[in-house]
Design an enzyme around this catalytic site. Structure first.
Site, mmCIF file in Angstrom:
data_model
loop_
_atom_site.group_PDB
_atom_site.id
_atom_site.type_symbol
_atom_site.label_atom_id
_atom_site.label_comp_id
_atom_site.label_asym_id
_atom_site.label_seq_id
_atom_site.Cartn_x
_atom_site.Cartn_y
_atom_site.Cartn_z
ATOM 1 C CE1 TYR A 155 -4.041 2.053 0.553
ATOM 2 C CE2 TYR A 155 -2.610 3.304 2.007
ATOM 3 C CZ TYR A 155 -3.789 3.187 1.296
ATOM 4 O OH TYR A 155 -4.708 4.214 1.309
ATOM 5 C CE LYS A 159 -3.590 4.714 -1.928
ATOM 6 N NZ LYS A 159 -4.620 5.141 -2.900
#
Ligand code: NAP
Length: 253
Positions: A155, A159
């Site tokens: 994640y 990002k």
């Protein structure tokens, strides 16, 4: 109204932040294309907007599939008659230590969050360039696109990648009238994070990491996204706007 008659496309529009972007854009006069993996949830978002007198259309969309993405942008253009704003809100995350993270899970998270931001943005920008029209793209980064937290390696990497593609596309497309920005939210109460709030200890940890002493509601993030997307903001591009209650400014002593 700030988005009167403008065509606003939202990925992940069936839930959480994306859904609130659909509602807020429609209240500002936009005509909305709601894309989501779950067609029923996209249809529920669109039906709510139509129920209040707005215009919205639901589409099944898999942001990891180039054919699905191209079909979504084409169908939105046909249905709405124009393209103005794309908000990339589809996203997923893992919670597993980096030592236990499987290649399959890594690829799944990078696929939805990073490739799933690149593909719709490219398809949308290609159509704008072909039409010789201006437009705005707003991406969902995260505080984890700026810093890190344990057990979220894919994640966090995805990002950070969203921050990169935001800057890259802003640089390449600025002189074609296409602005590309991102928001970097702290913890927002949505179906993605709902589990945290069931545990009082974890809920308190979440309060404590934000300088404002609370988490965000998805409508607050939608508000910031529309700020970046509005036409009046013509000189803002390549920006990563933290909407994080002060999470990334530093730790309390
Ligand atoms: P959410 O409520 O889970 O909404 C995400 C939506 O994206 C869901 O409807 C999901 O459908 C959909 N989706 C997943 N995979 C997809 C795919 N391949 N194609 C199309 N749609 C897909 O999450 P959220 O909290 O609103 O998050 C929205 C964005 O904000 C994400 O990018 C997230 O990383 C980012 N963000 C969230 C927070 C937070 O605290 N909530 C903080 C910072 C950033 P399914 O449910 O069917 O998978």
């Amino acid at each position: 109204m700030r988005f009167q008659d403008q065509a606003v496309l939202v990925t992940g529009g069936g839930s959480g932040i994306g859904q609130q972007v659909c509602f807020a854009a429609a209240r500002e006069g936009a005509r909305v294309a709601v894309g989501d993996l779950d067609l029923e949830r996209a249809e529920a978002t669109a039906a709510t907007i139509r129920g209040t007198g707005g215009e919205a259309h639901a589409f099944r969309l898999d942001v990891t599939d180039p054919a699905s993405v191209t079909a979504f942008v084409a169908a939105a253009e046909t249905t709405l008659g124009r393209l103005d704003v794309l908000v990339n809100s589809a996203g997923i995350r893992e919670i597993v230590s980096v030592l236990d993270l499987s290649l399959e899970e890594w690829q799944r998270v990078i696929g939805v969050n990073l490739t799933g931001t690149f593909l719709p943005s490219q398809a949308f920008a290609r159509r704008l360039v072909a039409l010789d029209r201006p437009g705005r793209i707003v991406n969902l980064a995260s505080t984890l696109g700026i810093s890190a937290a344990p057990n979220r390696a894919a994640y966090t990497a995805s990002k950070h990648g969203v921050v990169g593609i935001t800057k890259e596309m802003a640089l390449e497309l600025g002189d074609r009238g296409i602005r590309v920005n991102a928001v970097a939210p702290g913890v927002v109460r949505t179906p993605m994070t709902e589990r945290y709030f069931q545990d009082p200890v974890q809920a308190q940890v979440i309060r404590d990491i934000h300088a404002v002493g609370r988490w965000a509601e998805p409508a607050e993030v939608a508000h910031a996204i529309l700020f970046l997307a509005e036409e009046a903001n013509g000189f803002v591009t390549g920006a990563i706007l933290t909407v994080d209650g002060g999470w990334t400014i530093g730790k309390k002593m």
